[in-house]
Structure formats: C-alpha cells, structure tokens
Design a protein around this motif. Structure first.
Motif: not given
Length: 320
Positions: A154-158
């Motif tokens: 997933a995008e912008k995942l920690d």
C-alpha cells in the motif's frame, strides 16, 4: 504412531510431520526434536506443545481407542533452545475409555500439563450437530500470506508496518498450515462477533486418524486467542487503552466427534469470544469439513491485556 519424516532439520518446520515428531526415550518418556517460536511471540508455539504431547500419549495407548478429548494448561512459556521432555502416565484403563496425563518438562521445570481421554468408538449411538455456516469456498478465498503481501504494498505505508506485514507473510509461507480468511468480523444482532478461517495442512499424505487428530490439535491454536482481542477491537503495534499489550494462552481444550476427517483437505474453523474481562478472554470454536461435518469443538482461555496500567502493576504486560 510416531510421526515419521525425512526431516531436513528445518527450524521453521515447514512439514507438519517435523513439527510433531518426538523421540522415544523410554516406554513412557519422549523428547521433542524441533521447536518453533512464532514471529514476535513470547515462546514456543502452544499448538506444537499440545500436539507433541498428544503424539507421546497416543504412542502409549492401544490403537483400538481413539482420542476424544484433551484439556491442558500452559504453566510458563517454553524456550526453543532446549528440548521438551514429555512424561506420559496412564491414569485409567477401562473397557470403553482410557485416560492419560502428560507432563512437559524443560530445564527441570514443569511448563505444561495435558489430560487426554481415548474411547472405543460407538458409531451406533444417536448423533446431532450444528449446521456449518455459509461461507465462500476455499478456492474463492485468499491465502493469508497473499493478503499480508498485498497490504504491505500500500502507498504511504509506515515502514514499520510494512516490515511487520512482510515478516508475517514470510512466516505464513513457511508454515506447515495454510490459512485463508473465509469471513471476518461477522456481527449478529445479539452482539456476537464471529471469525471464520479455512485451514489445511500442506502437502500431507493420508495419515491415520490418530495422527490427523494431533495435526488438528496443532492448528486449533492458530489465530484462536486473538479472537478475544479482535472482538474487543484492540490493535497490535500501537499504544494506549485501545492497544493490545499482551495475549497469551492459559488453557486449551478440544473435543473430537469424528474419526475420518483429513487435515490435508480444508477445514473451516469458526471462532467466537463470548466474554473478556479482568485481563482474560475466552474463545470457542468449531471445526467443519468442507462437506459440513462438525469434527471437533474447541475452547481456550488466555491473558488478554490492553495497554492500561493497574493501580499496583508494573505495566500492562507484567509477568503472569
């Protein structure tokens, strides 16, 4: 009935026969060969300890008697660094039932105790069962490792969450048990929350019924106590009152009502948690074949603590 294997000494015991194998030291004395600690867990996987104890007990009982129930307590976490020794004691030998106890010892300390009962089958007696819930077939469901890998992209995942998901995906790939979510978080009008998973032992031959029950006992501990924390809505890898600080099994029971199931085919594991409180939670389960036969019922209680400090505790995850 000792589990045979062409073991490659795999630490992750990718074959269930390796995970359950024990060495016979004496008539009633057995020793583990492989022990496995799940990712970020406190000790050896409880289902492995249960199933190795059962393999030991079953080797001491006349095969005319089939396992029908087990009840066990986890007294302390087991270390993977030292083999576990299992001592089997026959407590009762009747015409219809045999009862055994198994004590598991590590470094001179009792870490686990199991009571199990075997019965000569009585198929002529009347029977009934609950109906299996309607769920998507295994072919329509996604393997857990595929789900975790998809989520990790997933995008912008920690980065820490990504690492967490990738670790669990790798563990699921190595596991001897395949898991697919059949239907998650089904909520009923009375407040009951139900979770359902398809589970299957990977690439196993047609084992005899005695060993199939040991395999089922192994998988019966997977994703089970987590039902209590999920029902509460507690979240892992976070902090505060809504975070899960600790989850650990106290006791576990299984009742068998079928001698012909195959863990090499998919079993539907239905899980509910009717009550949590005082830092504990109880969960109930039923295991069905794909054809709808209810083969086993399970219950487990465990420590389920949120990240909340009590008035005299050192922290939410203080020692048991």
């Amino acid at each position: 009935m000792e589990a045979s294997t062409n073991s490659m000494n795999q630490v992750e015991h990718a074959q269930i026969s390796t995970a359950l194998e024990v060495e016979r030291l004496e008539v009633n004395l057995f020793r583990s060969k492989e022990l496995w600690v799940p990712t970020r867990a406190r000790g050896v996987f409880g289902g492995q300890v249960i199933s190795q104890a059962l393999v030991s007990a079953t080797n001491c009982v006349d095969p005319a008697f089939g396992l029908h129930s087990l009840h066990c307590y986890f007294l302390t976490s087991a270390s993977p660094a030292t083999p576990i020794v299992y001592y089997v004691e026959r407590l009762r030998q009747g015409r219809s039932y045999v009862t055994c106890s198994v004590k598991a010892v590590q470094k001179g300390s009792l870490i686990f105790i199991l009571m199990c009962s075997f019965q000569k089958p009585e198929p002529w007696q009347p029977s009934h069962q609950w109906t299996m819930p309607v769920v998507p077939s295994p072919a329509e469901c996604e393997l857990q490792e595929e789900t975790f890998l998809r989520m990790s992209k997933a995008e912008k995942l920690d980065p820490k969450v990504k690492e967490f998901l990738e670790e669990y995906a790798a563990e699921r790939q190595r596991s001897p048990i395949a898991i697919k979510a059949a239907k998650l978080h089904e909520v009923f009008k009375d407040g009951t929350v139900r979770y359902m998973y398809w589970m299957q032992a990977k690439n196993i031959p047609a084992y005899e019924p005695h060993f199939q029950k040991c395999i089922l006992s192994y998988l019966s501990d997977l994703s089970f106590i987590g039902t209590a924390s999920r029902t509460l809505g507690l979240k892992s890898r976070s902090r505060g009152p809504g975070a899960l600080a600790m989850s650990s099994t106290i006791d576990h029971s299984v009742w068998f009502y079928n001698n012909t199931f195959d863990c090499g085919d998919w079993l539907l594991y239905v899980m509910t948690s009717p009550r949590t409180g005082s830092g504990r939670g109880i969960v109930h389960g039923q295991l069905f074949t794909r054809q709808g036969t209810l083969v086993a019922a399970t219950t487990q209680e465990g420590v389920v603590r949120a990240d909340i400090r009590g008035p005299s505790s050192e922290g939410p995850a203080a020692k048991l």
